[in-house]
Write a protein that holds these residues in place. Sequence first.
Motif, short mmCIF file in Angstrom:
data_model
loop_
_atom_site.label_atom_id
_atom_site.label_comp_id
_atom_site.label_asym_id
_atom_site.label_seq_id
_atom_site.Cartn_x
_atom_site.Cartn_y
_atom_site.Cartn_z
N MET A 1 0.95 -1.06 0.05
CA MET A 1 0.11 -0.13 -0.08
C MET A 1 0.99 1.48 -0.25
N ARG A 2 0.71 2.30 -0.75
CA ARG A 2 1.57 3.59 -1.18
C ARG A 2 0.86 4.15 0.01
N GLY A 3 1.90 5.31 0.41
CA GLY A 3 2.49 6.23 1.83
C GLY A 3 1.41 7.24 1.16
N PRO A 4 1.20 8.51 1.53
CA PRO A 4 0.28 9.40 1.22
C PRO A 4 0.94 10.70 0.41
N ALA A 5 0.37 11.50 -1.08
CA ALA A 5 1.43 11.89 -1.71
C ALA A 5 2.19 12.94 -0.82
N ARG A 6 3.69 13.38 -1.68
CA ARG A 6 4.22 14.15 -0.98
C ARG A 6 3.77 15.06 -1.71
N SER A 7 4.02 16.50 -1.26
CA SER A 7 4.16 18.14 -1.04
C SER A 7 4.25 18.85 -0.36
N ALA A 8 4.46 19.94 -1.49
CA ALA A 8 5.78 20.90 -1.13
C ALA A 8 4.41 22.08 0.02
N ALA A 9 2.68 21.73 0.05
CA ALA A 9 2.17 22.34 0.66
C ALA A 9 2.34 22.65 2.36
N GLN A 10 2.97 21.36 2.27
CA GLN A 10 1.92 20.96 4.03
C GLN A 10 3.74 21.46 4.28
N PHE A 11 5.01 22.46 4.20
CA PHE A 11 6.26 22.85 4.44
C PHE A 11 5.25 24.98 4.66
N PHE A 12 4.37 24.72 3.99
CA PHE A 12 3.33 26.66 3.79
C PHE A 12 3.96 27.20 5.27
N PRO A 114 13.25 16.89 -14.55
CA PRO A 114 12.65 16.81 -13.21
C PRO A 114 12.10 15.60 -13.53
N SER A 115 10.83 15.02 -13.20
CA SER A 115 9.72 14.49 -13.37
C SER A 115 8.71 14.79 -12.85
N ALA A 116 7.51 13.94 -13.86
CA ALA A 116 6.17 14.20 -13.44
C ALA A 116 5.58 14.97 -11.96
N ALA A 117 6.51 13.67 -11.24
CA ALA A 117 6.22 13.91 -9.57
C ALA A 117 6.52 14.42 -8.94
N GLU A 118 7.64 15.44 -9.41
CA GLU A 118 8.23 16.06 -8.86
C GLU A 118 8.16 17.42 -8.85
N ILE A 119 7.45 17.72 -10.50
CA ILE A 119 7.05 19.27 -11.21
C ILE A 119 5.35 19.08 -10.04
#
Length: 213
Positions: A1-12, A114-119
């Motif tokens: 099972m995959r974990g939650p998607a990582r994003s910059a938003a959590q560092f706002f 950069p990959s689509a996921a990194e973008i």
Amino acid sequence: MRGPARSAAQFFPATLTIPHLQEAAASCTGCDLYQRATQTVFGEGAFQATVVFVGEQPGDQEDQAGHPFVGPAGKILDKALTEAGIARRDVYVTNAVKHFKWEPQGKRRKHKKPSAAEIAACRPWLEAEVQVVQPRVVVCLGVTAAQSVFGKVVRVNELRGRPWSTPMAQTVFVTAHPSAILRHPEAAQREEEYRRFVEDLKRIRRFLQAEAA
């Protein structure tokens, strides 16, 4: 099972201003690129700029200096802005991805796309920059910037030369990345592509002048 998607938003930060965003982005681990980069390279320029220029990612020199568009591509951009009658001090420059992605090539660090996921992971930073600066025009320099701003895979040549509307910004222009000009092996072709780039910038300046009239 995959974990939650990582994003910059959590560092706002709690307060969205460019200085607060710059400070918060310095500790962003929203994707794995931070592990090999020297530092976060956030956007810089006029906080209430009329135009926001979006590139792909920091290059080797930007990664070391901590500032966007200070390497060879930045010199091309500066020269073209001057020829087009746009003052660099009046614009805001940033990248779709804030960390340098590279692979070793001998003793050099070679840029890697950069990959689509990194973008996607880094996209919230760009959204916040546009939201805070509130430019009249966003200019995508190259396909990665356009992919981030449009939120999908696009072709530069199909979008180049006219304004578009996107969920991120009401008026968006698309042109080549200055580094693409430098990659042409023949001097005549580099000059031709540079002239086309300057014409794109002049078109943007005329668009802004017509809007203000």
